[in-house]
Enzyme design. Structure first.
Site, short mmCIF file in Angstrom:
data_model
loop_
_atom_site.label_atom_id
_atom_site.label_comp_id
_atom_site.label_asym_id
_atom_site.label_seq_id
_atom_site.Cartn_x
_atom_site.Cartn_y
_atom_site.Cartn_z
N GLU A 79 -9.56 -8.39 -2.78
CA GLU A 79 -9.44 -10.04 -2.49
C GLU A 79 -10.30 -10.84 -2.76
O GLU A 79 -10.20 -11.94 -3.11
CB GLU A 79 -9.30 -10.14 -0.67
N HIS A 102 -3.94 -7.34 11.92
CA HIS A 102 -2.71 -7.90 10.72
C HIS A 102 -1.71 -9.09 11.61
O HIS A 102 -0.92 -9.44 10.92
CB HIS A 102 -1.84 -6.69 10.37
#
Lengths: 325, 329
Positions: free
Chosen positions: A60, A129
């Site tokens: 990322e 998440h």
């Protein structure tokens, strides 16, 4: 116009913008061969090839930094985070570089990059998440923040994001991907930033929301209508820039407001919204602003625990009744 | 200095390299003095001792190639061609600065000469450089990008992700590690388990080259090889330049973590002394009066830059609110 799902509208926006401008390209994890974890980029690799639909490693920091660097020298990257939860790994690249480069260079460098992906809570993915992190990005000068609530806005706002010359945080809601609605097929159709939409007219109270909160507010308005309460529903569409004119116009009519967010209550975007309403329209208010937000807990796993931590239309109804009591 | 390097360098080229290195040295010395006088605020990370790295690397680049510096960027910026005037004005916080006084010492840059605003978060420039290289490749521009970082920066995750992505896509980017032996005060032996940072290159699938970072011709030559490779589409390289800061990490650093003996050893290896000796004693390509002339030219450039910075106006206070977003001209 055609009926399509939110995720198809996003795909159409990217397809049209990639056809329109050869400098637009997509990069992210699983966006190409796998066609996207949520199928948002389905078919795009076949259509545009691997130069313009770039499958990346699980990196990322690399994705965010490379998109920023490519944007600074001539391209218009659309970088996908598999979910916004993973963007936290890339916060330095986002906040310290993408958002600041135009300012740090004295306005000499533009950084036209879109960071997009699913956000939101409600699918039992538990603590790491499940996030709504819009307040972090709205807090950071240099980002525009778009959070579409409908398929038509998913398309129109994403096209505007890709054409914008600034870094745009584009937060989709995973819980809206399957929702459907009428969407313009006109390639020139866009939805401008900073223009809120009145999704339902009303005269007794203003329900001010964005993203999935808009659908919840519309459901709440229907429930309230049965009690003879006329609720107006405002969809902010973009948090930065923020259309306070539409908000204040609604307050002048209803004199009461509920502000709605899915993210953690403490220091969230609804607090900013409420403060601005007080700053700009205090004399118009007949009751304190009510706030509906997620609980200040990491998201629990069990269905009933998760439900207890997430706001619903019933919380909005209860808040509206408090404001009207 | 190798014979091959010398054969590739003419007198003019050598004098140019010397001039650029001397400009950085004198620029940084002036900055230090101006800092002590209160003319330059904030802090400063000076490049004294590492001049051969920036100058050697940039000598191997085209004007349209890109360089991404670090929190110690004055040397990178000067070597890439940013003017002394615009850097000095930036340090003074004047509106004529290269970032209109928005960036300061740690963010100097000028894209018109290929110098990105310096990225002052350690290691964070590597992914941005790699993205610029992706852009160069996609646009078919033939440009090469250089990311400078220290041996401390080599341990950042951002550098690892960038090197891996650059290697898998064979992007035209050079990762130039300036190993000056200390990350702020921490010696390299405490933070790197392998002997050389360049030893890691094999794990990324790219060439790793170690070079004497105080030998400007050697740095230029290894960079040329890496640049040719990158332009040919063969991908990135990791170049480790062994060098030494002949000053503190920042202005508050008294260097108590290293010995005076070690500093003296490295002063003997001063890259400026090396090139001076090469030009005069070793090759006779220049006389002492040639070097004095260069010194006078550099002095004149800096006198002008300081005067320019001193006399330039401050930004208007309301400028603080400008440039958060791009404005289409």
């Amino acid at each position: 116009m055609a009926k399509m799902r939110y995720l198809q509208a996003l795909r159409l926006a990217m397809t049209e913008e990639m056809e329109r401008d050869p400098n637009v390209f997509i990069m992210g994890e699983e966006v190409g061969q796998y066609q996207g974890t949520y199928r948002v980029t389905e078919g795009l690799l076949n259509k545009f090839g691997d130069k313009r639909v770039v499958d990346t490693p699980i990196s990322e920091i690399g994705i965010a930094g490379m998109a920023t660097g490519a944007a600074m020298v001539g391209l218009r990257p659309v970088a996908e985070f598999m979910t916004w939860s993973f963007a936290m790994s890339a916060m330095d690249q986002l906040v310290n570089h993408a958002a600041k480069i135009t300012y740090m260079s004295g306005g000499r460098i533009k950084c036209p990059v879109v960071f997009r992906g699913p956000a939101g809570v409600g699918t039992q993915l538990s603590a790491q998440h499940s996030h709504s992190l819009e307040a972090w990005f709205a807090h950071t000068p240099g980002f525009k923040v778009a959070m579409p609530a409908t398929p038509e806005d998913a398309k129109g706002l994403l096209k505007t994001a890709i054409r914008d010359n600034n870094p745009v945080i584009f937060m989709e809601h995973a819980g809206l991907y399957g929702s459907s609605g009428e969407v313009s097929e006109d390639p020139d159709f866009t939805v401008p930033f900073g223009v809120a939409a009145v999704r339902r007219e009303g005269k007794d109270i203003s329900l001010i929301a964005y993203s999935k909160g808009v659908a919840m507010s519309l459901k709440a308005a229907e429930i309230l209508e049965k009690d003879g309460i006329s609720a107006e529903v405002i969809d902010l569409r973009t948090l930065v820039p923020l259309d306070m004119d539409t908000v204040v116009a609604s307050i002048r009519k209803t004199h009461r407001a509920v502000v709605i967010q899915e993210e953690w209550r403490n220091a969230g975007f609804a607090a900013e919204l409420a403060t601005r309403i007080y700053e700009q329209a205090f004399d118009e208010m007949d009751a304190p602003i009510q706030r509906v937000a997620g609980a200040d807990v990491p998201m629990p796993y069990a269905k009933n625990l998760e439900r207890a931590a997430i706001p619903t239309e019933h919380d909005i109804v209860a808040a509206a009744r408090r404001a009207l009591s | 200095m190798t014979i091959a390097s010398l054969n590739n360098a003419t007198q003019v080229e050598l004098l140019t390299l010397y001039r650029e290195m001397l400009l950085i040295r004198r620029f940084e010395e002036q900055c230090n003095a101006l800092f002590l006088q209160g003319k330059i605020p904030s802090t400063l990370h000076l490049y004294i001792g590492q001049e051969a790295v920036a100058v050697g690397v940039c000598a191997a680049l085209r004007p349209d190639d890109y360089v991404l510096g670090t929190h110690r960027p004055h040397g990178h910026a000067l070597a890439k061609g940013v003017t002394s005037r615009s850097i000095m004005a930036e340090l003074f916080g004047k509106v004529t600065g290269c970032c209109k006084a928005k960036g300061g010492s740690m963010h100097v840059g000028d894209m018109s000469v290929g110098m990105f605003p310096a990225i002052a978060i350690v290691g964070a420039n590597a992914p941005i450089a790699t993205g610029a290289a992706l852009s160069a490749k996609m646009r078919g521009s033939g440009q090469v990008v250089v990311a400078f970082f220290g041996e401390g920066g080599a341990n950042e995750g951002a550098v690892h992700e960038a090197m891996n992505m650059a290697a898998i896509w064979k992007l035209p980017v050079l990762f130039v590690c300036e190993n000056n032996l200390y990350g702020a005060s921490t010696p390299v032996s405490q933070i790197v388990a392998v002997e050389n940072v360049a030893d890691r290159a094999v794990a990324y699938g790219m060439p790793g080259v170690i070079v004497d970072g105080n030998d400007v011709l050697a740095v230029r030559d290894v960079t040329r090889t890496a640049v040719e490779r990158a332009r040919a589409g063969e991908g990135p390289s990791l170049i480790e330049c062994k060098t030494y800061r002949l000053c503190g990490h920042s202005r508050s650093d008294a260097c108590n973590y290293r010995t005076r003996e070690e500093e003296a050893e490295w002063r003997d290896k001063d890259p400026l002394l090396r090139i001076k000796k090469l030009l005069t004693e070793e090759t006779g390509l220049a006389t002492l009066s040639d070097l004095e002339q260069v010194e006078a030219e550099v002095e004149a450039v800096l006198v002008d830059a300081i005067q320019f910075a001193d006399e330039s106006p401050e930004p208007a206070p309301e400028d603080a609110l400008l440039h958060v977003f791009w404005e289409d001209k």
